[in-house]
Design an enzyme around this catalytic site. Structure first.
Site, PDB file in Angstrom:
ATOM      1  N   ASN A  25     -10.168   0.140  -0.890  1.00 12.50           N
ATOM      2  CA  ASN A  25      -8.715   0.217  -0.754  1.00 12.50           C
ATOM      3  C   ASN A  25      -8.093  -0.357  -2.018  1.00 12.50           C
ATOM      4  O   ASN A  25      -8.106  -1.571  -2.229  1.00 12.50           O
ATOM      5  CB  ASN A  25      -8.274  -0.575   0.483  1.00 12.50           C
ATOM      6  CG  ASN A  25      -6.767  -0.576   0.686  1.00 12.50           C
ATOM      7  OD1 ASN A  25      -6.007  -0.144  -0.173  1.00 12.50           O
ATOM      8  ND2 ASN A  25      -6.328  -1.075   1.835  1.00 12.50           N
TER       9      ASN A  25
ATOM     10  N   CYS B 210       0.806  -1.223   0.000  1.00 10.94           N
ATOM     11  CA  CYS B 210       0.000   0.000   0.000  1.00 10.94           C
ATOM     12  C   CYS B 210       0.842   1.277   0.000  1.00 10.94           C
ATOM     13  O   CYS B 210       0.376   2.330  -0.407  1.00 10.94           O
ATOM     14  CB  CYS B 210      -0.952   0.004   1.192  1.00 10.94           C
ATOM     15  SG  CYS B 210      -2.201  -1.313   1.143  1.00 10.94           S
TER      16      CYS B 210
ATOM     17  N   HIS C 266      -3.315   7.274   1.719  1.00 10.52           N
ATOM     18  CA  HIS C 266      -3.748   5.914   1.458  1.00 10.52           C
ATOM     19  C   HIS C 266      -4.959   5.657   2.358  1.00 10.52           C
ATOM     20  O   HIS C 266      -5.054   6.234   3.445  1.00 10.52           O
ATOM     21  CB  HIS C 266      -2.636   4.909   1.753  1.00 10.52           C
ATOM     22  CG  HIS C 266      -3.102   3.504   1.606  1.00 10.52           C
ATOM     23  ND1 HIS C 266      -3.579   3.027   0.410  1.00 10.52           N
ATOM     24  CD2 HIS C 266      -3.219   2.500   2.502  1.00 10.52           C
ATOM     25  CE1 HIS C 266      -3.962   1.772   0.574  1.00 10.52           C
ATOM     26  NE2 HIS C 266      -3.753   1.429   1.835  1.00 10.52           N
TER      27      HIS C 266
END
Length: 312
Positions: free
Chosen positions: A268, A107, A238
Site C-alpha cells: 500500500n 490514501c 487504491h
C-alpha cells in the site's frame, strides 16, 4: 463535475530500490507473521522502502520527470502540477514548496488531487497538468508491530491534457468523479503529532468504512453516467488489501479480474497507489480508446471516492 475532452497522455512510477519482503520482516525483524497469510489475505509479497538520501519529494520528482519523458513533451508546456501526499518532509513549509501545489487526503489524496486538476483545466486555468502521488509511510511504521506489513514507499505521476475538440467518438474523453468525506471514523486510522509518531489503526473499522463508502461512490458515478458495472473495462483502485478489494468488487458487481493490482510488489503506497497501478496498466497495454476506466479509493479521515474516465 463532468469534464469533457480529457486525455491521459502518460503515467509513470518511481519506487525505491530497497526491497523488503514478507520473509525479510519475519526473519530479520523477528516478527511473528505468516508470510503466506500476508500474501494471500492482503495480496502483498514485498514493499519498497526509502534509504538515506531519499524522501517524499525526491520520489515525486523522479516520477514527474519520467511522466514528462514518457509523454515526449517539453517541461515548460506543463501549466499545473499538484502533489498528493500524507507524508510531507516538514510540517512547514509545505512539500508544495519543494514540488508544487499539494493536497492531503491520505490514501484518497491522488484521486482528490486529480479531480481538482480536472476542474481547474475545465475552468480554463490550465491546458496540461501533472498530478503526482508520493508517500513514504515507512517513516510512520512501527517495525516492531505486526501491522508493519501494510505499507511501502513510492510515487506515481500522470500527465493530463484538456482538449477543446471531442476525440475518439462517443463518450471518449469524459471524466466524472464522486468524492466523499466523513469525520465520524476519524480515529480508525491516525498518526498523532510528533516527528517520531507511527500510525495507529483499527483494522475492522477501516475495513467496514471502506466497504460501505466505496461501493456507494462507484454506484453514484456509474448511475450519473448511465452505465452499469458490466460496462467497466478496468478498475484502477487504491489497494489497502486484496480482501477489501474483493469485497468492493462483489458489492459493486464488477468482476475482480478487471482490477489492476500492483500491491503484490509495492504494498500500500498510500497516495501513490492509483498512479502506480495506472502506469502499470498503460505499460501492459490494458487500456484502449473508448474503454470505461474506473478509479476507486478509500482513506483515513474517513475519505472515499470513485471516478470514471472514458479513455481517449
Amino acid at each position: 463535475m463532468s469534464v469533457e475532452g480529457l486525455r491521459f497522455i502518460s503515467a509513470a512510477e518511481y519506487v525505491p530500490e530497497h526491497i523488503l519482503t514478507n520473509d525479510d520482516i519475519q526473519v530479520h525483524l523477528n516478527q511473528e507473521i505468516c508470510p503466506d497469510w500476508v500474501k494471500g489475505k492482503l495480496g502483498i509479497s514485498e514493499r519498497r522502502i526509502i534509504t538515506s538520501g531519499e524522501s517524499t519529494s525526491s520520489l515525486a520528482e523522479k516520477a514527474v520527470r519520467k511522466a514528462i519523458q514518457n509523454a515526449g513533451v517539453r517541461p515548460e508546456s506543463i501549466d499545473l502540477l499538484i502533489l498528493a501526499t500524507a507524508s510531507p518532509e516538514r510540517r512547514a513549509p509545505a512539500t508544495a514548496c519543494i514540488v508544487q501545489f499539494d493536497v492531503s487526503a491520505v490514501c484518497s489524496g491522488f484521486l482528490f488531487a486529480l479531480s481538482i486538476a480536472t476542474a481547474m483545466m475545465n475552468a480554463g486555468a490550465a491546458r496540461r497538468a501533472i498530478v503526482v502521488g508520493a508517500d513514504t509511510f515507512s517513516d510512520a511504521t512501527d517495525w516492531e508491530r505486526r501491522d508493519c506489513v501494510f505499507f511501502g514507499d513510492g510515487a506515481g505521476a500522470v500527465l493530463l491534457e484538456k482538449r477543446s475538440i471531442h476525440i475518439g467518438g462517443g463518450n471518449a474523453g469524459r471524466y466524472d468523479s464522486e468524492l466523499f468525506t466523513n469525520g465520524r471514523d476519524l480515529e480508525a486510522f491516525t498518526i498523532p503529532l510528533g516527528s517520531s509518531s507511527t500510525f495507529l489503526m483499527d483494522g475492522k473499522a477501516v475495513f467496514d468504512a471502506a466497504a460501505h463508502a466505496v461501493p456507494k461512490c462507484i454506484d453514484a458515478v456509474l448511475t450519473r453516467n448511465a452505465i452499469t458495472a458490466d460496462d467497466i473495462d478496468i478498475v484502477i483502485p487504491h489497494q489497502p488489501s486484496r480482501y477489501l478489494l474483493e469485497n468492493i468488487a462483489a458489492s459493486s458487481g464488477i468482476s475482480f479480474d478487471r482490477f489492476e493490482l500492483c500491491m503484490g510488489r509495492v504494498a500500500n503506497t498510500v497516495g501513490a497507489t492509483i498512479p502506480i497501478a495506472l502506469a502499470q496498466a498503460m505499460e501492459n497495454n490494458r487500456i484502449s480508446t473508448g474503454d470505461a476506466v474506473l478509479f476507486a479509493t478509500a482513506g483515513a479521515g474517513f475519505t472515499a471516492g470513485a471516478a470514471l474516465h472514458f479513455w481517449s
